[in-house]
Scaffold this active site. Structure first.
Site, PDB file in Angstrom:
ATOM      1  N   HIS A 186     -71.116 -46.841 -12.403  1.00  0.00           N
ATOM      2  CA  HIS A 186     -72.518 -46.491 -12.678  1.00  0.00           C
ATOM      3  C   HIS A 186     -73.145 -46.086 -11.348  1.00  0.00           C
ATOM      4  O   HIS A 186     -72.736 -46.581 -10.294  1.00  0.00           O
ATOM      5  CB  HIS A 186     -73.305 -47.697 -13.222  1.00  0.00           C
ATOM      6  N   GLU A 227     -75.214 -44.940 -20.735  1.00  0.00           N
ATOM      7  CA  GLU A 227     -75.069 -46.296 -20.173  1.00  0.00           C
ATOM      8  C   GLU A 227     -76.405 -46.860 -19.685  1.00  0.00           C
ATOM      9  O   GLU A 227     -76.449 -47.826 -18.927  1.00  0.00           O
ATOM     10  CB  GLU A 227     -74.037 -46.280 -19.037  1.00  0.00           C
ATOM     11  N   CYS A 258     -77.522 -55.259 -11.889  1.00  0.00           N
ATOM     12  CA  CYS A 258     -76.944 -55.038 -13.230  1.00  0.00           C
ATOM     13  C   CYS A 258     -77.545 -56.002 -14.232  1.00  0.00           C
ATOM     14  O   CYS A 258     -77.606 -55.715 -15.426  1.00  0.00           O
ATOM     15  CB  CYS A 258     -75.444 -55.287 -13.237  1.00  0.00           C
TER      16      CYS A 258
HETATM   17  O1  SUG Z   1     -69.665 -52.193 -18.147  1.00  0.00           O
HETATM   18  N1  SUG Z   1     -68.343 -55.244 -17.060  1.00  0.00           N
HETATM   19  C1  SUG Z   1     -69.465 -54.338 -17.129  1.00  0.00           C
HETATM   20  C2  SUG Z   1     -70.271 -54.439 -15.860  1.00  0.00           C
HETATM   21  C3  SUG Z   1     -71.553 -53.670 -15.977  1.00  0.00           C
HETATM   22  C4  SUG Z   1     -72.286 -53.608 -14.683  1.00  0.00           C
HETATM   23  N2  SUG Z   1     -73.510 -52.912 -14.831  1.00  0.00           N
HETATM   24  C5  SUG Z   1     -74.085 -52.093 -13.926  1.00  0.00           C
HETATM   25  N3  SUG Z   1     -73.431 -51.593 -12.917  1.00  0.00           N
HETATM   26  N4  SUG Z   1     -75.306 -51.775 -14.116  1.00  0.00           N
HETATM   27  C6  SUG Z   1     -69.002 -52.908 -17.377  1.00  0.00           C
HETATM   28  O2  SUG Z   1     -67.987 -52.512 -16.768  1.00  0.00           O
HETATM   29  C7  SUG Z   1     -66.434 -56.452 -17.946  1.00  0.00           C
HETATM   30  C8  SUG Z   1     -66.258 -57.388 -19.114  1.00  0.00           C
HETATM   31  C9  SUG Z   1     -64.863 -57.876 -19.267  1.00  0.00           C
HETATM   32  O3  SUG Z   1     -63.945 -57.319 -18.700  1.00  0.00           O
HETATM   33  O4  SUG Z   1     -64.640 -58.836 -20.044  1.00  0.00           O
HETATM   34  C10 SUG Z   1     -67.589 -55.498 -18.132  1.00  0.00           C
HETATM   35  O5  SUG Z   1     -67.813 -55.029 -19.227  1.00  0.00           O
END
Ligand code: SUG
Length: 438
Positions: free
Chosen positions: A242, A170, A360
């Site tokens: 994460h 990730e 993020c």
């Molecule tokens: O991978 N949300 C992302 C958020 C990522 C956040 N990144 C960090 N913490 N670095 C995920 O969960 C939601 C999209 C949706 O539901 O349409 C989403 O993919």
């Protein structure tokens, strides 16, 4: 070495499909109507805050969604409208329509030239194989990074790791680089292992695999200290999918919740042993800052940056200002720290409702001045370029997008028109499949 933040420009299909696994905000807001225009403008406004602080700022372009090319690759055929309708009937359209590439902390892991065996900057694009909607990002991310870091004498952009359970990766969201005058240390957080018998979370499946973190460190040839540390299973169950949900570090400063990693006291002791007394650890106990408050308001998903004046500031999500325990913790950091001087609040609410805070939305890349001069100038932001991108957003982005709108073939055409213009504005050439195929 200056740190250049590559923020992900929010794409024109920003929506709320509840796809994020173990991501409580995304699940809570599933089915909401999104505002792609506001989401993109909020991201640009955050970049303006960073630029105003004298922190160099760059952008990574969004991806083309709904991903009609990938939908055809899995057997949908006919007109664009027919493909979209059929994908929707099959329950697949949402996964092929996410604007999730905005969270560029998941785009890649970055190891600066100063820390690598060959003196080059290394980037390993993340395969994001834990989730279908995010795994679609890796090929375009790799092409975009290769278009930007295209000087082979300075930069290495690896292939993403192979997909599959061993190498679920990730990116930088699970990676923290700490630096004191004594040493540099790369801390890799991981949630599960296919090789070791380790305690697992009970509610949510961990995403980052230990074997992937080790492979990334190997590929980059890190010659400084490296530590691999398991994320706390209880923290993952509480919504820390994460490690950057409960931890942020920059240079000699680390902000960390006690549920970020297993055995936090032993970790802090080990970090102090290796990095020496200069290391400043601001730990939050669950009593001071309940993990539910931390996950709901993301104080650890702040950007911790060094300003042009040489002091550190926290760029925190405005949600953390409104939760007393989260705000109290950040204010305590400022009061006690020898380095961190202030908090700036940024509103990235559309992204926050999908579980993505200020940290993020950015990929940190440490570069020398010469390295920076080797990048395509179009991706480096100035106030004037942010103005241009704001106008571009106003021209192309809808102010409302529901899940039902994703099947509208006009949305795909709008997205391609926007991105085609954008690659011109950023001087990137053709990086999208729709530009290469047609
Ligand atoms: O991978 N949300 C992302 C958020 C990522 C956040 N990144 C960090 N913490 N670095 C995920 O969960 C939601 C999209 C949706 O539901 O349409 C989403 O993919």
């Amino acid at each position: 070495m200056p740190e250049l933040n590559f923020d992900g420009l929010v794409g024109p299909t920003h929506n709320f499909a509840g796809l994020g696994q173990g991501n409580l905000a995304a699940q809570r807001h599933a089915g909401n109507v999104g505002n792609p225009r506001s989401a993109a403008l909020e991201g640009l406004a955050k970049m303006r805050i960073l630029l105003g602080l004298g922190v160099p700022q760059a952008v990574l372009p969004p991806q083309a969604r709904p991903d009609l090319i990938a939908l055809r690759r899995v057997g949908f055929s006919g007109s664009d409208g027919a493909v979209l309708q059929a994908a929707r009937s099959a329950g697949l359209l949402n996964a092929f329509s996410s604007a999730s590439s905005m969270w560029t902390a998941n785009a890649a892991t970055v190891v600066p030239a100063a820390d690598s065996h060959d003196g080059k900057l290394h980037l390993v694009p993340a395969n994001l194989s834990a989730q279908s909607h995010r795994s679609l990002e890796a090929p375009t991310t790799t092409r975009a990074l290769r278009a930007i870091f295209n000087d082979a004498a300075r930069f290495v952009v690896h292939d993403p790791l192979p997909c599959g359970p061993y190498f679920s990766d990730e990116g930088a969201a699970n990676h923290t680089r700490l630096v004191t005058s004594q040493r540099t240390l790369h801390l890799f957080g991981w949630g599960r292992s296919e090789v070791l018998e380790v305690e697992q979370p009970h509610v949510h499946r961990a995403r980052q695999c230990r074997e992937a973190s080790e492979a990334v460190a190997r590929l980059c040839g890190i010659r400084t200290d490296v530590l691999f540390r398991q994320q706390s299973p209880a923290g993952i169950d509480a919504g820390s999918f994460h490690s950057d949900v409960l931890c942020v570090g920059h240079r000699q400063v680390l902000l960390c919740h006690e549920l970020a990693f297993v055995e936090p006291d032993a970790l802090f002791q080990e970090l102090r042993r290796r990095l020496g007394d200069e290391l400043e650890i601001h730990a939050a106990s669950n009593r001071e800052l309940p993990v539910g408050d931390a996950v709901a308001s993301y104080p650890f998903n702040s950007q911790l940056v060094t300003t042009a004046a040489g002091t550190m500031v926290i760029v925190a999500p405005s949600e953390a200002r409104d939760v007393p325990s989260a705000r109290g913790f950040l204010e305590r950091v400022v009061a006690e720290s020898s380095h961190v001087g202030a908090i700036h609040w940024a509103s990235v609410n559309e992204s926050m409702r999908n579980g993505g805070g200020p940290a993020c939305l950015r990929l940190r890349v440490e570069l020398t001045g010469d390295d920076m001069a080797a990048l395509p100038p179009g991706v480096l932001m100035t106030e004037a370029k942010l103005d241009t991108l704001e106008q571009w957003v106003h021209r192309h982005y809808r102010p409302e997008l529901s899940l039902a709108d994703l099947a509208d073939p006009a949305l795909w055409r709008e997205c391609c028109a926007a991105l085609d213009e954008l690659t011109g504005l950023l001087g990137l050439g053709s990086i999208y499949e729709f530009q290469i195929v047609s």
